[in-house]
Design an enzyme around this catalytic site. Sequence first.
Site, PDB file in Angstrom:
ATOM      1  CG  HIS A 122      45.032  52.852  31.886  1.00  0.00           C
ATOM      2  ND1 HIS A 122      45.021  53.615  30.740  1.00  0.00           N
ATOM      3  CD2 HIS A 122      46.160  53.211  32.558  1.00  0.00           C
ATOM      4  CE1 HIS A 122      46.094  54.389  30.718  1.00  0.00           C
ATOM      5  NE2 HIS A 122      46.802  54.168  31.814  1.00  0.00           N
ATOM      6  CG  ASP A 199      44.757  47.011  29.638  1.00  0.00           C
ATOM      7  OD1 ASP A 199      45.949  46.709  29.492  1.00  0.00           O
ATOM      8  OD2 ASP A 199      44.382  48.101  30.121  1.00  0.00           O
ATOM      9  CD  GLN A 202      50.842  48.098  34.901  1.00  0.00           C
ATOM     10  OE1 GLN A 202      51.856  47.532  35.286  1.00  0.00           O
ATOM     11  NE2 GLN A 202      50.803  49.388  34.630  1.00  0.00           N
ATOM     12  CE  LYS A 225      52.006  50.749  30.907  1.00  0.00           C
ATOM     13  NZ  LYS A 225      52.193  51.852  31.855  1.00  0.00           N
ATOM     14  CB  CYS A 365      45.396  56.703  33.282  1.00  0.00           C
ATOM     15  SG  CYS A 365      46.621  57.832  32.642  1.00  0.00           S
TER      16      CYS A 365
HETATM   17  N1  PMP Z   1      46.353  49.682  30.664  1.00  0.00           N
HETATM   18  C1  PMP Z   1      46.981  49.604  31.838  1.00  0.00           C
HETATM   19  C2  PMP Z   1      46.499  48.620  32.861  1.00  0.00           C
HETATM   20  C3  PMP Z   1      48.072  50.411  32.099  1.00  0.00           C
HETATM   21  O1  PMP Z   1      48.690  50.345  33.281  1.00  0.00           O
HETATM   22  C4  PMP Z   1      48.520  51.302  31.096  1.00  0.00           C
HETATM   23  C5  PMP Z   1      49.712  52.218  31.328  1.00  0.00           C
HETATM   24  N2  PMP Z   1      49.694  52.884  32.557  1.00  0.00           N
HETATM   25  C6  PMP Z   1      47.834  51.338  29.882  1.00  0.00           C
HETATM   26  C7  PMP Z   1      46.768  50.505  29.702  1.00  0.00           C
HETATM   27  C8  PMP Z   1      48.232  52.261  28.770  1.00  0.00           C
HETATM   28  O2  PMP Z   1      49.486  51.937  28.299  1.00  0.00           O
HETATM   29  P1  PMP Z   1      50.193  52.896  27.249  1.00  0.00           P
HETATM   30  O3  PMP Z   1      50.272  54.235  27.905  1.00  0.00           O
HETATM   31  O4  PMP Z   1      51.528  52.282  27.030  1.00  0.00           O
HETATM   32  O5  PMP Z   1      49.335  52.926  26.041  1.00  0.00           O
END
Ligand code: PMP
Length: 407
Positions: A122, A199, A202, A225, A365
């Site tokens: 991401h 990270d 998910q 999430k 993203c």
């Molecule tokens: N890492 C992953 C794997 C994600 O799916 C996301 C959110 N789509 C993020 C990081 C970023 O999360 P946040 O927007 O809550 O900072």
Amino acid sequence: MLDIERLREDFPILHQRVNGHRLVYLDSAATTQKPRGVIDALVNYYETSNANIHRGIHTLAQRATEQYEGTRAKVARFIGASNPEDVVFTRNTTESINLVAHSWGDRFIGEGDEIVISQMEHHSNIVPWQLLAARAGAAVRFASLTPDGHLDVDSLRALIGPRTKLVSLMHMSNVLGTINPVAEFAEMAHRAGALFLLDAAQSVPHLPFDVRATGADFVAFSAHKMLGPTGVGVLWAREGLLEEMDPFMGGGDMIATVREEASTWAEVPHKFEAGTPNIADVIALGAAIEYLEALGMDEVRRHEVALTAYAMDTLERIPGLAIHGPRDPEERGGVVSFEVPGVHPHDMATIADGHGVAIRAGHHCAQLLMRQLRVPATSRASFSVYNGEDDIAPLVEAIEHARKVFA
Ligand code: PMP
């Protein structure tokens, strides 16, 4: 087994019609819906306990502090961490990773050092390292992917070497659903003397998560999430690491003493929580954790594997439809990215919305991953505890409708 019908009663937002249809929410990888208990926790806090934390002597301040710090303990319990003090509250996963890039990276990453990530990441696990590398004269290296949507372990192994100071990878892909064997990756990083950041945005919301089993030195995830509110993220760090790091932001609550010449810092984790934090939403995250614990994370995972298997089997019967990522539902989370031939993902999502079905279309993203998949965007359906097999038929109807429109 999760009783989905009963469980949906807990989510007020699901009881509405969108464009004349029952709302089918298939966008939980972007953000999940909130159970009544989380919404009540927010209202209850403002109605009964609202006060600034830590500094106050009065009853409300003590009550708010207890609830806020109580959530820190719940987070630690939920991820199998032994010390609540190793848990820092941030705004989201993105801020947690940026905190490490500044507070750890600016101190320990120098000229010629390397940070190893992957093409699956991401943007929040790419851009902070590019910014750090530019500040430090370091380099970011990208492990590649296999054609079936796994991280290429050989490419990762080849990249990790004596210059590697940090390996930072996702646990579960928000596009492919791939679940990475992160303990193996952590071991590879540690053998080279590097640290490992996970990270877990998910994964923590969707599977039994034990921070010790991951081998990670840092773990980042977001409350929104995992059925919790927006505006709260978590950074967990292995014991002792936070002490070695410089503050991220300066201000109230993060200091021990302030003098004209210099200031000294509060104990961790408070050193990293400058200013008034998001007290109400942190407390409501506590309610989300209790909700997930009551369901049982083993059950949550079992439910999502079964639903993903059903969704993949059903979608694959649509002529020409292609699903990205691993074929085996046991190797992935509840995220299904797909292509409908001749239908742009944005058109797909618009038509789905007309059927009351909320899916996401775009690059998610993950522009590096889109390049690898050779697509500008994908359509993505993603699941949480309130989704059931009855959510798949409306999606299929929407896809059939899109195929007719664009035939
Ligand atoms: N890492 C992953 C794997 C994600 O799916 C996301 C959110 N789509 C993020 C990081 C970023 O999360 P946040 O927007 O809550 O900072």
